[in-house]
Design an enzyme around this catalytic site. Structure first.
Site, PDB file in Angstrom:
ATOM      1  CE  LYS A 181      -4.341   1.335   2.217  1.00 31.75           C
ATOM      2  NZ  LYS A 181      -5.079   1.612   1.007  1.00 31.75           N
TER       3      LYS A 181
HETATM    4  N1  PMP Z   1      -7.605  -2.618  -3.037  1.00 30.75           N
HETATM    5  C1  PMP Z   1      -7.103  -1.361  -2.983  1.00 30.75           C
HETATM    6  C2  PMP Z   1      -6.412  -0.808  -4.184  1.00 30.75           C
HETATM    7  C3  PMP Z   1      -7.247  -0.602  -1.810  1.00 30.75           C
HETATM    8  O1  PMP Z   1      -6.758   0.646  -1.758  1.00 30.75           O
HETATM    9  C4  PMP Z   1      -7.935  -1.144  -0.705  1.00 30.75           C
HETATM   10  C5  PMP Z   1      -8.098  -0.327   0.552  1.00 30.75           C
HETATM   11  N2  PMP Z   1      -7.048  -0.512   1.446  1.00 30.75           N
HETATM   12  C6  PMP Z   1      -8.422  -2.453  -0.798  1.00 30.75           C
HETATM   13  C7  PMP Z   1      -8.243  -3.158  -1.986  1.00 30.75           C
HETATM   14  C8  PMP Z   1      -9.111  -3.111   0.361  1.00 30.75           C
HETATM   15  O2  PMP Z   1      -8.187  -3.421   1.376  1.00 30.75           O
HETATM   16  P1  PMP Z   1      -8.610  -3.477   2.906  1.00 30.75           P
HETATM   17  O3  PMP Z   1      -9.800  -4.376   2.979  1.00 30.75           O
HETATM   18  O4  PMP Z   1      -7.428  -4.054   3.594  1.00 30.75           O
HETATM   19  O5  PMP Z   1      -8.912  -2.106   3.315  1.00 30.75           O
END
Ligand code: PMP
Length: 327
Positions: A181
């Site tokens: 991320k």
């Molecule tokens: N894909 C992307 C590109 C994201 O930015 C997010 C948000 N963090 C997610 C999927 C979902 O991840 P999470 O459930 O860990 O928030």
């Protein structure tokens, strides 16, 4: 009382709102151990991360639970992902996981919130001017919190959101770091989301380089067909913590859940489609590229998973208690 909401999405119902209206400008941000007033929470204009996108960040939520106390949902998993994101880039966060979890608790308490979105960001200072990755001694960590309604709308009136497939695709997996991320990754998401906004729909779906479904601009995606649940393979997408939670919940409910190559044809022909993400939580999709899914209304399997997820984040079921860190 209108809680802070900078996306224009509906806020949570009043019984879940903070006792007093939250003013972001009066909030406090944790900056390397110092609880800093919002107006003073500044970074250097020559920050390497500002220029080149070399920051790792997280999106986490804390919920008011049935015990009355706030709890951070899957705190350790999120903080560990922050550390892994930075490690994938080649750096390391100069704190321990426990220190960051404790700092999140401190900043929630300092802002008197019982329910909020939490944004930790690890970024580099101004020491390195070129593309060389700075040393850990140049790294800083900030943690902000704010109340945030469901990112893509609250799914009221039993209706799913409207989405479109973007022309921008997830970058080729041999040249990208989708598990990390990292702020630089999000330019691609911003382009896709902009196409959705211009088309006056709620969100974009990105395909991978082969043309299979990857994910939303900030969410993972699930497709239900013939009572079976499918989600794209994790190799091209962020390994979402909500995605993982939904896979566990749906499996416990007795559904077959598998990772698969999903074509755009399968999306249009699905019984149910929904997004998952910390900000979006579980968001039902009612329309893809102008084609209604189940007449645009929320499907029964999505509803069933949503109900268990709500119980898990609010601590009403012992079964998922290990996902909660009480503040
Ligand atoms: N894909 C992307 C590109 C994201 O930015 C997010 C948000 N963090 C997610 C999927 C979902 O991840 P999470 O459930 O860990 O928030």
């Amino acid at each position: 009382m209108v809680p802070f909401n900078n996306q224009g999405s509906p806020s949570r119902p009043d019984n879940q709102s903070p006792a007093t209206a939250f003013q972001m400008a009066e909030s406090t941000i944790w900056m390397d151990g110092v609880l800093t007033p919002y107006g003073q929470s500044q970074i250097h204009v020559l920050s390497h991360s500002l220029h080149y996108g070399s920051a790792a960040f997280e999106g986490i939520r804390a919920y008011k639970t049935s015990s009355g106390k706030p709890a951070i949902f899957r705190a350790r998993d999120h903080v560990e992902r922050l550390f892994r994101s930075m490690a994938i880039l080649g750096g390391s966060v100069p704190y321990s996981v426990d220190q960051v979890i404790a700092a999140i608790g401190d900043v929630i308490k300092a802002n008197h919130l019982d329910e909020c979105y939490i944004r930790p960001i690890a970024y580099f200072g101004p020491e390195v001017k070129g593309l060389k990755l700075p040393l850990a001694s140049s790294m800083k960590l900030a943690i902000a919190v704010w109340p945030w309604g469901k990112y893509l709308g609250d799914g009221s009136a039993n209706k799913g959101i409207r989405v479109k497939i973007a022309s921008f695709r997830r970058p080729e997996v041999g040249s990208s770091l989708p598990w990390a991320k990292l702020s630089g990754n999000y330019l691609n998401s911003i382009m896709a989301r902009r196409e959705a906004t211009l088309a006056q729909v709620d969100e974009a779906i990105l395909l991978d380089q082969q043309g299979f479904v990857a994910e939303g601009s900030g969410e993972n995606i699930f497709v239900v067909a013939n009572k079976k649940i499918l989600t794209p393979f994790a190799c091209n997408v962020l390994q979402g913590i909500t995605r993982e939670s939904v896979i566990e919940i749906a499996s416990k409910l007795g559904y077959s859940v598998s990772e698969a190559l999903i074509s755009r044809n399968q999306l249009y022909d699905a019984d149910e489609v929904f997004f998952t993400g910390t900000a979006a939580e579980i968001t039902p999709i009612g329309e893809v590229d102008g084609r209604l899914i189940r007449g645009g209304v929320v499907g029964p399997i999505t509803k069933e998973i949503l109900k268990v997820f709500e119980g898990a984040i609010r601590g009403t079921s012992d079964e998922w208690e290990e996902w909660l860190s009480y503040v």
